[in-house]
Design an enzyme around this catalytic site. Sequence first.
Site, PDB file in Angstrom:
ATOM      1  N   GLN A  11       0.817  -1.213   0.000  1.00 25.58           N
ATOM      2  CA  GLN A  11       0.000   0.000   0.000  1.00 25.58           C
ATOM      3  C   GLN A  11       0.854   1.268   0.000  1.00 25.58           C
ATOM      4  O   GLN A  11       0.707   2.128  -0.865  1.00 25.58           O
ATOM      5  CB  GLN A  11      -0.941   0.003   1.214  1.00 25.58           C
ATOM      6  CG  GLN A  11      -2.003  -1.068   1.145  1.00 25.58           C
ATOM      7  CD  GLN A  11      -2.894  -1.068   2.380  1.00 25.58           C
ATOM      8  OE1 GLN A  11      -3.977  -0.508   2.377  1.00 25.58           O
ATOM      9  NE2 GLN A  11      -2.427  -1.692   3.438  1.00 25.58           N
ATOM     10  N   ALA A  63       7.341  -5.027   5.197  1.00 25.54           N
ATOM     11  CA  ALA A  63       7.209  -5.457   6.594  1.00 25.54           C
ATOM     12  C   ALA A  63       6.328  -6.687   6.685  1.00 25.54           C
ATOM     13  O   ALA A  63       5.554  -7.000   5.776  1.00 25.54           O
ATOM     14  CB  ALA A  63       6.596  -4.338   7.449  1.00 25.54           C
ATOM     15  N   THR A  65       3.163  -7.674   8.376  1.00 23.91           N
ATOM     16  CA  THR A  65       2.087  -6.840   8.919  1.00 23.91           C
ATOM     17  C   THR A  65       0.873  -7.620   9.421  1.00 23.91           C
ATOM     18  O   THR A  65      -0.124  -7.010   9.818  1.00 23.91           O
ATOM     19  CB  THR A  65       1.603  -5.841   7.851  1.00 23.91           C
ATOM     20  OG1 THR A  65       1.168  -6.571   6.695  1.00 23.91           O
ATOM     21  CG2 THR A  65       2.712  -4.868   7.463  1.00 23.91           C
ATOM     22  N   TYR A 102       9.402   2.697   8.202  1.00 26.12           N
ATOM     23  CA  TYR A 102       8.094   2.911   8.837  1.00 26.12           C
ATOM     24  C   TYR A 102       7.911   1.969  10.020  1.00 26.12           C
ATOM     25  O   TYR A 102       8.173   0.773   9.925  1.00 26.12           O
ATOM     26  CB  TYR A 102       6.964   2.697   7.828  1.00 26.12           C
ATOM     27  CG  TYR A 102       7.049   3.656   6.662  1.00 26.12           C
ATOM     28  CD1 TYR A 102       6.695   4.989   6.807  1.00 26.12           C
ATOM     29  CD2 TYR A 102       7.515   3.219   5.425  1.00 26.12           C
ATOM     30  CE1 TYR A 102       6.790   5.879   5.748  1.00 26.12           C
ATOM     31  CE2 TYR A 102       7.618   4.104   4.358  1.00 26.12           C
ATOM     32  CZ  TYR A 102       7.261   5.427   4.529  1.00 26.12           C
ATOM     33  OH  TYR A 102       7.376   6.300   3.477  1.00 26.12           O
ATOM     34  N   THR A 104       5.246   1.665  13.852  1.00 23.06           N
ATOM     35  CA  THR A 104       3.823   1.543  14.169  1.00 23.06           C
ATOM     36  C   THR A 104       3.459   2.113  15.534  1.00 23.06           C
ATOM     37  O   THR A 104       4.299   2.142  16.457  1.00 23.06           O
ATOM     38  CB  THR A 104       3.417   0.058  14.127  1.00 23.06           C
ATOM     39  OG1 THR A 104       2.054  -0.088  14.542  1.00 23.06           O
ATOM     40  CG2 THR A 104       4.280  -0.782  15.052  1.00 23.06           C
ATOM     41  N   ASP A 105       2.211   2.514  15.674  1.00 21.50           N
ATOM     42  CA  ASP A 105       1.667   2.917  16.973  1.00 21.50           C
ATOM     43  C   ASP A 105       1.604   1.742  17.940  1.00 21.50           C
ATOM     44  O   ASP A 105       1.501   1.934  19.153  1.00 21.50           O
ATOM     45  CB  ASP A 105       0.278   3.537  16.805  1.00 21.50           C
ATOM     46  CG  ASP A 105      -0.712   2.607  16.101  1.00 21.50           C
ATOM     47  OD1 ASP A 105      -0.279   1.823  15.228  1.00 21.50           O
ATOM     48  OD2 ASP A 105      -1.917   2.665  16.408  1.00 21.50           O
ATOM     49  N   TYR A 128       3.639  -8.542  16.964  1.00 21.74           N
ATOM     50  CA  TYR A 128       3.895  -7.631  15.848  1.00 21.74           C
ATOM     51  C   TYR A 128       4.541  -6.342  16.352  1.00 21.74           C
ATOM     52  O   TYR A 128       5.555  -5.884  15.825  1.00 21.74           O
ATOM     53  CB  TYR A 128       2.593  -7.334  15.111  1.00 21.74           C
ATOM     54  CG  TYR A 128       2.677  -6.134  14.198  1.00 21.74           C
ATOM     55  CD1 TYR A 128       3.364  -6.212  12.986  1.00 21.74           C
ATOM     56  CD2 TYR A 128       2.084  -4.922  14.553  1.00 21.74           C
ATOM     57  CE1 TYR A 128       3.457  -5.103  12.149  1.00 21.74           C
ATOM     58  CE2 TYR A 128       2.172  -3.817  13.715  1.00 21.74           C
ATOM     59  CZ  TYR A 128       2.865  -3.908  12.524  1.00 21.74           C
ATOM     60  OH  TYR A 128       2.968  -2.814  11.716  1.00 21.74           O
TER      61      TYR A 128
END
Length: 297
Positions: A11, A63, A65, A102, A104-105, A128
């Site tokens: 994406q 990644a 994901t 990148y 992640t939260d 993750y």
Amino acid sequence: MRLVILGATGQVGWQLVQQAPSGVEVIPIARQGTAVTLDLEDLEAIPKVLKTLQPDVVINAAAYTAVDQAEQEPERAQRINGTAVGLLAETLATVGGLLIHYSTDYVFAGHQSRPYRETDATAPLNAYGYSKWLGEQAIATHHPAHLILRTSWIYDLRGKNFLRTMVRLAQTRPLVRVVADQIGTPTAAPFIAQVTYQLLERWQADSSLRGLYHLTPRGSTSWYGFAAKIFDHLRARGYATATLEAIPSSEYPTPARRPAFSTLNCEKLEAVLGTPLPPWEAVLEPLLDQLDPQSVL
């Protein structure tokens, strides 16, 4: 500038390829379907590819994901999101060049009520999130010339994501139940690519720019609130939609625990960009306008 984009068919990677600035030599790389291929699980191949290509910048949009699946195969998640990322950083430290990565939260536990800053303590709740935290640590350890961009709740008009799932379910089910007690910020892949290139432009002007930044639009909502926006848009366009019901996460158990609150404070990024980021609703609207609801069925 020679720019390598890893995960070029995903994406964010796809958007990075589409939005690449003119005058830049772009080398898109994915596991398959690109002229140059690379599987991050093939650890021996990583230094070979980078040393051959000698990039000025690598953007890693590749990644592992699958958040819930990672609970069953944490070693694989750590290999891709941690060990492989460390190898990217080590190799670029030798070759030279900037690494943009990148995260992640989900590196946060979600126990606080104010948006998380880059300096707040991390405490991943799931495999993750832990694997992504390992990647952050590996980059910081091995290669000073880096930009780590934490983002959240990524969606786009293509790929597998919450937006497309909700549009499909709205048209095919009588009732859709969505969790209302997990709070975060929906972030569109085109927006991530746009801001990434704004940062890259600033790095070109000042190569001392580096470090960890949070990258989402402003504001926050629940998964239910995100779904409600999507459903409202479909109804406004004359589509019949399912009834949408808010539920607690206890009624939708998943293998991986999610943080209850993972909104990110992006003031550090806004200071570098010199402008406020738009609200998440303003980022979502143009994508909804482009969406053909029939295309997800």
